[in-house]
Design a protein around this motif. Structure first.
Motif, PDB file in Angstrom:
ATOM      1  N   ARG A  11      -5.512 -21.707 -11.016  1.00  0.00           N
ATOM      2  CA  ARG A  11      -4.569 -21.917  -9.913  1.00  0.00           C
ATOM      3  C   ARG A  11      -5.112 -21.324  -8.615  1.00  0.00           C
ATOM      4  NH1 ARG A  11       0.286 -23.462  -9.798  1.00  0.00           N
ATOM      5  NH2 ARG A  11       0.698 -23.070 -11.990  1.00  0.00           N
ATOM      6  N   ARG A  12      -4.737 -21.974  -7.505  1.00  0.00           N
ATOM      7  CA  ARG A  12      -4.978 -21.451  -6.157  1.00  0.00           C
ATOM      8  C   ARG A  12      -3.657 -21.499  -5.397  1.00  0.00           C
ATOM      9  NH1 ARG A  12      -9.602 -24.473  -3.262  1.00  0.00           N
ATOM     10  NH2 ARG A  12      -8.371 -26.239  -3.947  1.00  0.00           N
ATOM     11  N   LEU A  13      -3.334 -20.394  -4.748  1.00  0.00           N
ATOM     12  CA  LEU A  13      -2.095 -20.274  -3.990  1.00  0.00           C
ATOM     13  C   LEU A  13      -2.420 -20.050  -2.520  1.00  0.00           C
ATOM     14  CD1 LEU A  13      -0.317 -17.730  -6.362  1.00  0.00           C
ATOM     15  CD2 LEU A  13       0.184 -20.181  -6.193  1.00  0.00           C
ATOM     16  N   SER A  57       0.497 -24.749  -3.913  1.00  0.00           N
ATOM     17  CA  SER A  57      -0.104 -24.338  -5.176  1.00  0.00           C
ATOM     18  C   SER A  57      -0.828 -25.526  -5.789  1.00  0.00           C
ATOM     19  CB  SER A  57       0.995 -23.848  -6.129  1.00  0.00           C
ATOM     20  OG  SER A  57       0.474 -23.577  -7.399  1.00  0.00           O
ATOM     21  N   ASN A  70      -6.304 -14.160  -2.919  1.00  0.00           N
ATOM     22  CA  ASN A  70      -7.575 -13.962  -3.614  1.00  0.00           C
ATOM     23  C   ASN A  70      -7.875 -12.468  -3.625  1.00  0.00           C
ATOM     24  OD1 ASN A  70      -8.718 -13.341  -1.049  1.00  0.00           O
ATOM     25  ND2 ASN A  70      -9.259 -15.481  -0.716  1.00  0.00           N
ATOM     26  N   TRP A  95      -2.131 -16.344 -11.349  1.00  0.00           N
ATOM     27  CA  TRP A  95      -3.536 -16.347 -10.987  1.00  0.00           C
ATOM     28  C   TRP A  95      -3.679 -17.076  -9.659  1.00  0.00           C
ATOM     29  CZ3 TRP A  95      -7.476 -14.117 -13.746  1.00  0.00           C
ATOM     30  CH2 TRP A  95      -7.162 -13.683 -15.038  1.00  0.00           C
ATOM     31  N   SER A  96      -4.656 -16.644  -8.870  1.00  0.00           N
ATOM     32  CA  SER A  96      -5.063 -17.393  -7.687  1.00  0.00           C
ATOM     33  C   SER A  96      -6.520 -17.059  -7.409  1.00  0.00           C
ATOM     34  CB  SER A  96      -4.210 -17.056  -6.465  1.00  0.00           C
ATOM     35  OG  SER A  96      -4.600 -17.856  -5.355  1.00  0.00           O
ATOM     36  N   CYS A  97      -7.331 -18.077  -7.325  1.00  0.00           N
ATOM     37  CA  CYS A  97      -8.763 -17.919  -7.031  1.00  0.00           C
ATOM     38  C   CYS A  97      -9.430 -16.930  -7.987  1.00  0.00           C
ATOM     39  CB  CYS A  97      -8.963 -17.495  -5.578  1.00  0.00           C
ATOM     40  SG  CYS A  97      -8.368 -18.729  -4.398  1.00  0.00           S
ATOM     41  N   THR A 123      -4.905 -17.599   1.823  1.00  0.00           N
ATOM     42  CA  THR A 123      -5.034 -17.931   0.416  1.00  0.00           C
ATOM     43  C   THR A 123      -5.115 -16.650  -0.387  1.00  0.00           C
ATOM     44  OG1 THR A 123      -6.188 -19.995   0.949  1.00  0.00           O
ATOM     45  CG2 THR A 123      -6.465 -19.143  -1.289  1.00  0.00           C
TER      46      THR A 123
END
Length: 189
Positions: free
Chosen positions: A108-110, A101, A123, A177-179, A121
């Motif tokens: 945030r990006r996971l 993360s 998204n 949140w992610s991307c 990833t």
């Protein structure tokens, strides 16, 4: 296929680059006649079996995972240009076993590593979704073309910890949140 790197030592940008470089066979373009049963099964814990015995070579599991396809009726097959064989899948064919993360909130990006070593990833194309109940949540990650990964319990606890830390104090669903996409971590949302 390139060898899998140690994801714990990579940034999410490096993971994303590796993810883009992966070349998977075009199984969605192959339509041979059904040839029979592969005598293979993927257990709920992500273990692959052939004729009742676990497949002990990770390279073989990884290779088979690249020719796995989910059919329109929900069944799973291993497919090549010449053959299509049924494979039993107890739950999801993959297991998300580690999490990277970066960032916070909407920035945030996971990134997840699957039990096959494949990076994914979260998204718009790789959504996190919840099934189950509040008492027994079952988190999944879309991998590709209808194939999902069950997010392993320790990884889900990491996600929940991050989400609770960033929660908007009761003003909306708990999630991450992610991307640029928000993923609720509560079943039924």
């Amino acid at each position: 296929m390139k060898p899998m790197p140690d994801f714990s030592a990579l940034s999410l940008s490096e993971i994303a680059r590796f993810e883009q470089e992966q070349r998977l066979p075009p199984v969605d373009q192959w339509h041979p006649d059904h040839c029979g049963d592969s005598e293979m099964r993927i257990a709920a814990d992500g273990t692959w079996y052939h004729q009742g015995s676990p497949i002990g070579r990770p390279e073989m599991v990884r290779l088979f995972s690249t020719i796995l396809r989910r059919e329109e009726d929900g069944s799973h097959v291993l497919v090549t240009p010449a053959e299509k064989l049924s494979i039993a899948v107890d739950d999801a064919p993959f297991l998300a076993v580690t999490l990277n993360s970066e960032g916070s909130g909407a920035e945030r990006r996971l990134a997840f590593r699957l039990n096959t070593g494949e990076p994914v990833t979260a998204n718009a194309d790789h959504a996190i979704r919840m099934r189950g109940t509040a008492e027994e949540p079952r988190p999944y990650l879309h991998v590709r073309r209808g194939l999902e990964a069950l997010i392993a319990r320790p990884v889900f606890y990491e996600l929940a910890h991050i989400a609770m830390h960033e929660a908007d104090k009761g003003n909306g669903p708990i999630g991450l949140w992610s991307c640029g996409h928000f993923f609720p971590l509560e079943p039924g949302r």
